[in-house]
Scaffold this motif. Structure first.
Motif, PDB file in Angstrom:
ATOM      1  N   GLU A 165       0.727  -1.372   0.034  1.00 16.21           N
ATOM      2  CA  GLU A 165       0.026   0.065   0.071  1.00 16.21           C
ATOM      3  C   GLU A 165       0.800   1.280  -0.084  1.00 16.21           C
ATOM      4  N   ALA A 166       2.040   1.239   0.581  1.00 15.92           N
ATOM      5  CA  ALA A 166       2.791   2.344   0.506  1.00 15.92           C
ATOM      6  C   ALA A 166       3.945   2.518  -0.603  1.00 15.92           C
ATOM      7  N   GLY A 167       3.577   1.439  -1.586  1.00 14.96           N
ATOM      8  CA  GLY A 167       4.443   1.695  -2.909  1.00 14.96           C
ATOM      9  C   GLY A 167       5.642   0.814  -2.536  1.00 14.96           C
ATOM     10  N   TRP A 168       6.101  -0.099  -1.816  1.00 14.08           N
ATOM     11  CA  TRP A 168       7.208  -0.914  -1.637  1.00 14.08           C
ATOM     12  C   TRP A 168       6.940  -2.091  -2.161  1.00 14.08           C
ATOM     13  N   GLU A 169       8.056  -2.707  -2.993  1.00 15.04           N
ATOM     14  CA  GLU A 169       8.048  -4.208  -3.423  1.00 15.04           C
ATOM     15  C   GLU A 169       8.305  -4.860  -2.229  1.00 15.04           C
ATOM     16  N   THR A 170       7.624  -6.400  -2.414  1.00 14.63           N
ATOM     17  CA  THR A 170       7.889  -7.169  -1.380  1.00 14.63           C
ATOM     18  C   THR A 170       8.197  -8.475  -1.730  1.00 14.63           C
ATOM     19  N   ALA A 171       8.569  -9.101  -0.735  1.00 18.61           N
ATOM     20  CA  ALA A 171       8.972 -10.631  -1.178  1.00 18.61           C
ATOM     21  C   ALA A 171       8.670 -11.352   0.313  1.00 18.61           C
ATOM     22  N   ASP A 172       8.057 -12.504   0.223  1.00 21.25           N
ATOM     23  CA  ASP A 172       7.725 -13.455   1.281  1.00 21.25           C
ATOM     24  C   ASP A 172       8.824 -14.502   1.507  1.00 21.25           C
ATOM     25  N   LEU A 173       9.687 -14.642   2.211  1.00 25.57           N
ATOM     26  CA  LEU A 173      10.678 -15.721   2.437  1.00 25.57           C
ATOM     27  C   LEU A 173      10.105 -16.439   3.582  1.00 25.57           C
ATOM     28  N   ASP A 174       9.725 -17.818   2.931  1.00 27.38           N
ATOM     29  CA  ASP A 174       9.132 -18.728   4.150  1.00 27.38           C
ATOM     30  C   ASP A 174      10.296 -19.862   4.359  1.00 27.38           C
ATOM     31  N   LEU A 175      10.697 -20.119   5.473  1.00 22.63           N
ATOM     32  CA  LEU A 175      11.857 -20.960   5.698  1.00 22.63           C
ATOM     33  C   LEU A 175      11.268 -22.266   6.354  1.00 22.63           C
ATOM     34  N   ALA A 176      10.084 -22.207   6.325  1.00 26.62           N
ATOM     35  CA  ALA A 176       9.450 -23.569   6.893  1.00 26.62           C
ATOM     36  C   ALA A 176      10.080 -24.975   6.620  1.00 26.62           C
ATOM     37  N   ASP A 177      10.337 -25.042   5.284  1.00 27.08           N
ATOM     38  CA  ASP A 177      10.795 -26.323   4.996  1.00 27.08           C
ATOM     39  C   ASP A 177      12.019 -26.320   4.552  1.00 27.08           C
TER      40      ASP A 177
END
Length: 138
Positions: free
Chosen positions: A36-48
């Protein structure tokens, strides 16, 4: 959204860096606020993730690293230190979740990853397109 914990960082009134995210808040709200603030995002899930090779694969996939990524610590530091491959107008936020098991199983590797994140965030702190690494607490 004015009471959201990331507002000062996203607005530029507080420095980006490696930040903690309270377990009581939904992790997705950090990604939503950043977008919403105009930032790029990445979701790094280390579960496995159980080893360094898995970590490198998870990073490459979640962050959409360029083909030249060499899947080692130096290449990870290079990718995060030179974000030309990840254009952003306002900033970049990497949400790191489910990291606790990996950190406990591989403490030396976890320390190296934390240092790389901290160095990259510090590099981008004084720019118009900061890098925030948000660690979701369990």
């Amino acid at each position: 959204m004015t009471d959201h914990p990331l507002v000062p960082v996203l607005a530029g009134s507080a420095p980006a860096g490696v930040l903690s995210w309270p377990a009581a808040l939904p992790a997705e709200s950090a990604l939503e606020a950043a977008r919403e603030a105009g930032w790029e995002t990445a979701d790094l899930d280390l579960a496995d993730v159980t080893d360094k090779a898995g970590l490198m694969t998870a990073c490459a996939t979640a962050l959409r690293f360029p083909d030249w990524f060499g899947a080692n610590w130096d290449a990870l530091a290079d990718c995060l230190g030179d974000l030309e491959w990840w254009p952003a107008t306002r900033g970049r936020l990497v949400l790191v979740r489910n990291w606790q098991a990996y950190a406990a199983a591989r403490p030396e590797e976890w320390t190296t990853l934390q240092e790389i994140f901290a160095d990259a965030a510090a590099t981008w702190r004084e720019t118009e397109t900061g890098l925030a690494v948000v660690m979701v607490l369990a």
